[in-house]
Design a protein around this motif. Structure first.
Motif, PDB file in Angstrom:
ATOM      1  N   ARG A   1     -40.109   1.780 140.454  1.00 41.40           N
ATOM      2  CA  ARG A   1     -41.122   1.598 141.394  1.00 41.40           C
ATOM      3  C   ARG A   1     -41.602   2.656 142.101  1.00 41.40           C
ATOM      4  O   ARG A   1     -42.894   2.736 142.331  1.00 41.40           O
ATOM      5  CB  ARG A   1     -40.519   0.599 142.573  1.00 41.40           C
ATOM      6  N   ARG A   2     -40.603   3.652 142.594  1.00 36.28           N
ATOM      7  CA  ARG A   2     -41.064   4.700 143.113  1.00 36.28           C
ATOM      8  C   ARG A   2     -42.006   5.635 142.310  1.00 36.28           C
ATOM      9  O   ARG A   2     -43.051   6.055 142.847  1.00 36.28           O
ATOM     10  CB  ARG A   2     -39.782   5.623 143.740  1.00 36.28           C
TER      11      ARG A   2
ATOM     12  N   VAL B   1     -45.396   3.759 142.073  1.00 33.90           N
ATOM     13  CA  VAL B   1     -46.056   3.896 143.368  1.00 33.90           C
ATOM     14  C   VAL B   1     -46.807   5.532 143.459  1.00 33.90           C
ATOM     15  O   VAL B   1     -47.996   5.267 143.588  1.00 33.90           O
ATOM     16  CB  VAL B   1     -45.339   3.698 144.629  1.00 33.90           C
TER      17      VAL B   1
ATOM     18  N   SER C   1     -50.072  -0.808 145.445  1.00 41.15           N
ATOM     19  CA  SER C   1     -49.309   0.324 145.356  1.00 41.15           C
ATOM     20  C   SER C   1     -48.136   0.081 146.873  1.00 41.15           C
ATOM     21  O   SER C   1     -47.099   0.295 146.635  1.00 41.15           O
ATOM     22  CB  SER C   1     -49.547   1.759 145.510  1.00 41.15           C
ATOM     23  N   TRP C   2     -48.889  -0.194 147.726  1.00 38.03           N
ATOM     24  CA  TRP C   2     -48.134  -0.531 149.080  1.00 38.03           C
ATOM     25  C   TRP C   2     -47.049  -1.886 148.737  1.00 38.03           C
ATOM     26  O   TRP C   2     -46.040  -1.885 149.116  1.00 38.03           O
ATOM     27  CB  TRP C   2     -49.003  -0.820 150.202  1.00 38.03           C
TER      28      TRP C   2
ATOM     29  N   GLU D   1     -44.070  -0.631 146.973  1.00 33.45           N
ATOM     30  CA  GLU D   1     -43.319  -0.033 147.697  1.00 33.45           C
ATOM     31  C   GLU D   1     -42.457  -0.781 148.465  1.00 33.45           C
ATOM     32  O   GLU D   1     -41.463  -0.669 148.734  1.00 33.45           O
ATOM     33  CB  GLU D   1     -43.984   1.008 148.276  1.00 33.45           C
TER      34      GLU D   1
END
Length: 156
Positions: free
Chosen positions: A30-31, A34, A96-97, A100
């Motif tokens: 995920r990081r 993002v 993307s938020w 995250e």
């Protein structure tokens, strides 16, 4: 300068790269997804800036800041394209938020995927769906399978 339709297709192709990273987050992390989505947004922001700054005189100013003035501005294809790129950038950033935040709040990939798709297709309603899922997840009691309490790991 290429035709506006070419810019439109190109902007979608670039935005697609960011969305593809978000949808692939279980495989790439995920990081990393993002970060990829946010870096993909940079050229879109620059393209938006290019179209906006080079066509400032096309923006109607005689009606003030009204719905009528905005409608007249969007009658000009170049400003309509700038407005569409604006949507592409902000929807991608919201996605993307969500990715995250979902990692921090314990929202699993399956519900996130649904929310991401909704954000891609219907913007604000996808965000609303994600906020509802995240709130529901936060209210769930402790999950003994992962040793996590519902309030741990969330942003204040």
């Amino acid at each position: 300068m290429p035709k506006l339709e070419t810019w439109f297709i190109g902007a979608h192709a670039v935005a697609f790269l960011g969305w593809a990273a978000l949808f692939a987050s279980p495989w790439i992390g995920r990081r990393r997804a993002v970060l990829a989505a946010r870096w993909v947004a940079v050229p879109l922001c620059l393209l938006y800036l290019l179209f906006l700054l080079t066509h400032l005189k096309a923006i109607p100013t005689d009606s003030g800041y009204t719905l009528e003035a905005i409608a007249r501005a969007f009658d000009k294809p170049v400003l309509l394209l700038a407005g569409w790129i604006h949507y592409l950038v902000l929807d991608l950033f919201v996605g993307s938020w969500q990715a995250e935040h979902s990692e921090q709040s314990g929202v699993g990939f399956a519900p996130l995927l649904i929310c991401l798709f909704a954000t891609l297709m219907i913007g604000p309603l996808g965000l609303l769906l994600y906020l509802g899922v995240a709130a529901w997840r936060a209210k769930r009691p402790s999950d003994p399978r992962n040793g996590r309490h519902s309030g741990e790991g969330r942003n204040p």
